[in-house]
Motif scaffolding. Structure first.
Motif, PDB file in Angstrom:
ATOM      1  N   UNK A 161      15.242  29.413 -16.904  1.00  0.00           N
ATOM      2  CA  UNK A 161      14.483  28.681 -15.212  1.00  0.00           C
ATOM      3  C   UNK A 161      14.853  28.641 -14.272  1.00  0.00           C
ATOM      4  N   UNK A 162      16.050  28.632 -14.171  1.00  0.00           N
ATOM      5  CA  UNK A 162      16.193  28.570 -12.633  1.00  0.00           C
ATOM      6  C   UNK A 162      16.307  29.792 -12.028  1.00  0.00           C
ATOM      7  N   UNK A 163      17.169  30.743 -13.451  1.00  0.00           N
ATOM      8  CA  UNK A 163      16.674  32.359 -12.342  1.00  0.00           C
ATOM      9  C   UNK A 163      15.130  32.703 -12.260  1.00  0.00           C
ATOM     10  N   UNK A 164      14.743  31.945 -13.346  1.00  0.00           N
ATOM     11  CA  UNK A 164      13.721  33.155 -12.997  1.00  0.00           C
ATOM     12  C   UNK A 164      12.610  31.985 -11.677  1.00  0.00           C
ATOM     13  N   UNK A 165      12.691  31.106 -11.620  1.00  0.00           N
ATOM     14  CA  UNK A 165      12.221  30.036 -10.824  1.00  0.00           C
ATOM     15  C   UNK A 165      13.048  30.609  -9.486  1.00  0.00           C
ATOM     16  N   UNK A 166      13.767  31.216  -9.519  1.00  0.00           N
ATOM     17  CA  UNK A 166      14.306  31.824  -8.053  1.00  0.00           C
ATOM     18  C   UNK A 166      13.957  33.090  -7.703  1.00  0.00           C
ATOM     19  N   UNK A 167      14.119  33.883  -8.946  1.00  0.00           N
ATOM     20  CA  UNK A 167      13.118  35.730  -8.511  1.00  0.00           C
ATOM     21  C   UNK A 167      11.966  35.149  -7.956  1.00  0.00           C
ATOM     22  N   UNK A 168      11.666  34.756  -8.456  1.00  0.00           N
ATOM     23  CA  UNK A 168       9.834  34.435  -8.395  1.00  0.00           C
ATOM     24  C   UNK A 168      10.127  33.964  -6.645  1.00  0.00           C
ATOM     25  N   UNK A 169      10.522  32.937  -6.272  1.00  0.00           N
ATOM     26  CA  UNK A 169      10.342  32.006  -4.936  1.00  0.00           C
ATOM     27  C   UNK A 169      10.486  33.681  -4.038  1.00  0.00           C
ATOM     28  N   UNK A 170      11.514  34.138  -4.572  1.00  0.00           N
ATOM     29  CA  UNK A 170      12.621  35.099  -2.923  1.00  0.00           C
ATOM     30  C   UNK A 170      11.080  35.906  -2.932  1.00  0.00           C
ATOM     31  N   UNK A 171      10.589  36.440  -3.827  1.00  0.00           N
ATOM     32  CA  UNK A 171       9.371  38.008  -4.122  1.00  0.00           C
ATOM     33  C   UNK A 171       8.614  37.007  -3.100  1.00  0.00           C
ATOM     34  N   UNK A 172       8.178  36.021  -3.731  1.00  0.00           N
ATOM     35  CA  UNK A 172       7.352  35.357  -3.358  1.00  0.00           C
ATOM     36  C   UNK A 172       7.693  35.077  -1.254  1.00  0.00           C
ATOM     37  N   UNK A 173       8.680  34.581  -1.054  1.00  0.00           N
ATOM     38  CA  UNK A 173       9.530  34.112  -0.067  1.00  0.00           C
ATOM     39  C   UNK A 173       9.199  35.616   1.382  1.00  0.00           C
ATOM     40  N   UNK A 174       9.587  36.544   0.331  1.00  0.00           N
ATOM     41  CA  UNK A 174       9.917  37.860   1.283  1.00  0.00           C
ATOM     42  C   UNK A 174       8.183  38.595   1.131  1.00  0.00           C
ATOM     43  N   UNK A 175       7.329  38.619   0.269  1.00  0.00           N
ATOM     44  CA  UNK A 175       6.263  39.199   0.988  1.00  0.00           C
ATOM     45  C   UNK A 175       5.035  38.461   1.172  1.00  0.00           C
ATOM     46  N   UNK A 176       5.433  36.680   1.812  1.00  0.00           N
ATOM     47  CA  UNK A 176       4.710  36.311   2.404  1.00  0.00           C
ATOM     48  C   UNK A 176       5.100  36.334   3.936  1.00  0.00           C
ATOM     49  N   UNK A 177       6.198  36.512   4.185  1.00  0.00           N
ATOM     50  CA  UNK A 177       6.876  36.554   5.148  1.00  0.00           C
ATOM     51  C   UNK A 177       6.653  38.520   5.339  1.00  0.00           C
ATOM     52  N   UNK A 178       5.838  39.502   4.780  1.00  0.00           N
ATOM     53  CA  UNK A 178       6.122  40.578   5.252  1.00  0.00           C
ATOM     54  C   UNK A 178       4.732  40.579   5.561  1.00  0.00           C
ATOM     55  N   UNK A 179       3.389  39.264   4.881  1.00  0.00           N
ATOM     56  CA  UNK A 179       2.020  39.386   5.598  1.00  0.00           C
ATOM     57  C   UNK A 179       2.111  38.731   7.307  1.00  0.00           C
ATOM     58  N   UNK A 180       3.614  38.111   7.203  1.00  0.00           N
ATOM     59  CA  UNK A 180       3.397  38.059   8.539  1.00  0.00           C
ATOM     60  C   UNK A 180       3.325  38.988   9.577  1.00  0.00           C
ATOM     61  N   UNK A 181       5.035  39.457   9.039  1.00  0.00           N
ATOM     62  CA  UNK A 181       5.150  40.462   9.967  1.00  0.00           C
ATOM     63  C   UNK A 181       4.100  41.736  10.249  1.00  0.00           C
ATOM     64  N   UNK A 182       2.474  42.126   9.233  1.00  0.00           N
ATOM     65  CA  UNK A 182       2.599  42.809   8.863  1.00  0.00           C
ATOM     66  C   UNK A 182       1.341  42.901   9.926  1.00  0.00           C
ATOM     67  N   UNK A 183       0.988  41.322  11.094  1.00  0.00           N
ATOM     68  CA  UNK A 183       0.267  40.351  11.229  1.00  0.00           C
ATOM     69  C   UNK A 183       0.433  40.411  12.734  1.00  0.00           C
ATOM     70  N   UNK A 184       2.137  40.782  13.036  1.00  0.00           N
ATOM     71  CA  UNK A 184       2.758  40.602  13.961  1.00  0.00           C
ATOM     72  C   UNK A 184       3.042  41.690  14.389  1.00  0.00           C
ATOM     73  N   UNK A 185       2.891  43.304  14.200  1.00  0.00           N
ATOM     74  CA  UNK A 185       3.138  44.687  14.339  1.00  0.00           C
ATOM     75  C   UNK A 185       1.776  44.842  14.888  1.00  0.00           C
ATOM     76  N   UNK A 186       0.883  44.493  14.599  1.00  0.00           N
ATOM     77  CA  UNK A 186      -0.423  44.552  14.253  1.00  0.00           C
ATOM     78  C   UNK A 186      -1.205  44.495  15.712  1.00  0.00           C
ATOM     79  N   UNK A 187      -0.462  43.324  16.329  1.00  0.00           N
ATOM     80  CA  UNK A 187      -0.926  42.699  17.584  1.00  0.00           C
ATOM     81  C   UNK A 187      -0.559  43.620  18.970  1.00  0.00           C
TER      82      UNK A 187
END
Lengths: 217, 217
Positions: B191-217
């Motif tokens: 469970x801990x490994x799965x939660x870590x992987x899911x969370x890490x992916x979500x975190x980086x995907x989410x930061x990517x969204x913010x990054x795209x908005x940034x470079x577009x500005x």
DNA sequence: ACCTGAACACCGTTCAAGT
DNA sequence: ACCTGAACACCGTTCAAGT
């Protein structure tokens, strides 16, 4: 008159012990809680506590659980109309607020719910709401765990003063990018709040990406 | 013939103390480290340690910093061609691996870098790489902090109250089979490994969204 | 400089004894 | 049942004394 060894009404109760211990933790920190000190605060002798708790750790667990009990879970109610994204966000903010109110309990809380009833109730509410929103059970478990990781990790890293407010600790020769680390310490709270908000948004945005892929399948 | 109070060669050194303390933490946990116990392990008397460290906390900080020193930072080198997303991911995995190798040190590490050199070096490397990738300094600070929150929070929530460490707390009447605690531990780890992987992916995907908005500005 | 034993002011917990 | 004092086996840290 004479001091009795056993009064007709018990001097202590679990509730009174937890209340006094909580106040002590909040005002003077975790280390201030010794069985003798706590007992003195309650007007009894040290060993008396062992009539109500098996050991000191159980007292600290109860103190921590009282904080978990303050976390708002209404956004996970069946009747609540909030989207799972909004519910998760609002819950995370409420969770963090509870920890902010009692920062000294965080080292205990960050170790997971263990067997603490309120802590388990929180985990259960998140899990149930995510499953109802359409997440597979395994993913719902992951979401509950990873959100807890982030929130408690944030609270622990924030309140324990991650950086020291002392410029001399950060030689620019050693850490070229940390030249303003002492200023960072000064504005620690702002940084922590910003990092929490950024991370929370990223986490939910990222989970949304996975959710969209899920419902599309 | 006679035992000297001061030998020509010092019996102790900071290195030897940290090595022995680290081994003690790894094998028996944080609570096993008392100044007397540690000194005994080193073949000296308790107060001798105070010639090399100001107090016990400094010894524990040094033990924790040795773990931070194991975190791979090569993905943040100027010459490295990895995308910031990949670098962040690889770093997080390496960070978690270091904590997995020394779970008992996590409660110390989770409180932030403080003035521990290796901990600060990690923070510096992440910050520098994010700025080079195009993140504004304020956001780069947030990213370093929030990633640390998630990684240490995950490690603390996973290892500190793991079922293995907790085995003695289970009533043998409820868990008559030896394999039971082992199964629980194995499931928890998954469970801990799965939660870590899911969370890490979500975190980086989410930061990517913010990054795209940034470079577009 | 570096180690020692003695000492101080604490710990968590157990237990027989009191009511 | 619930509280007590005494006791056990520890703590972290200071310090004068030794070399």
């Amino acid at each position: 008159m004479c001091r009795m060894a056993r009064p007709r009404k018990p001097l202590l109760s679990r509730e009174r012990i937890v209340e006094t211990a909580s106040a002590l933790v909040d005002t003077e920190g975790l280390d201030a809680v010794s069985t003798r000190r706590l007992a003195a605060e309650l007007g009894v002798s040290g060993p008396s506590l062992y009539n109500h708790f098996r050991n000191k750790d159980e007292i600290l667990d109860a103190v921590a659980d009282a904080v978990s009990a303050q976390v708002d879970l209404s956004m996970f109610d069946e009747g609540d109309r909030r989207d799972w994204r909004t519910a998760l966000h609002d819950w995370a903010v409420s969770y963090r607020a509870a920890l902010t109110d009692h920062p000294n309990t965080v080292p205990v809380l960050a170790r997971g719910p263990g067997r603490r009833p309120a802590g388990l109730k929180v985990a259960d509410a998140v899990f149930g709401a995510m499953v109802r929103a359409g997440w597979p059970p395994a993913q719902a478990t992951h979401i509950g765990a990873l959100m807890r990781y982030f929130i408690t990790g944030s609270a622990l890293g924030s309140f324990a003063r991650g950086f020291v407010d002392d410029e001399s600790a950060y030689d620019p020769a050693d850490y070229p990018h940390l030249g303003q680390a002492h200023l960072l310490a000064e504005r620690q709270q702002k940084v922590d709040e910003g990092a929490f908000e950024t991370g929370l948004r990223a986490l939910i945005d990222g989970l949304s990406v996975q959710y969209e892929a899920l419902v599309r399948a």
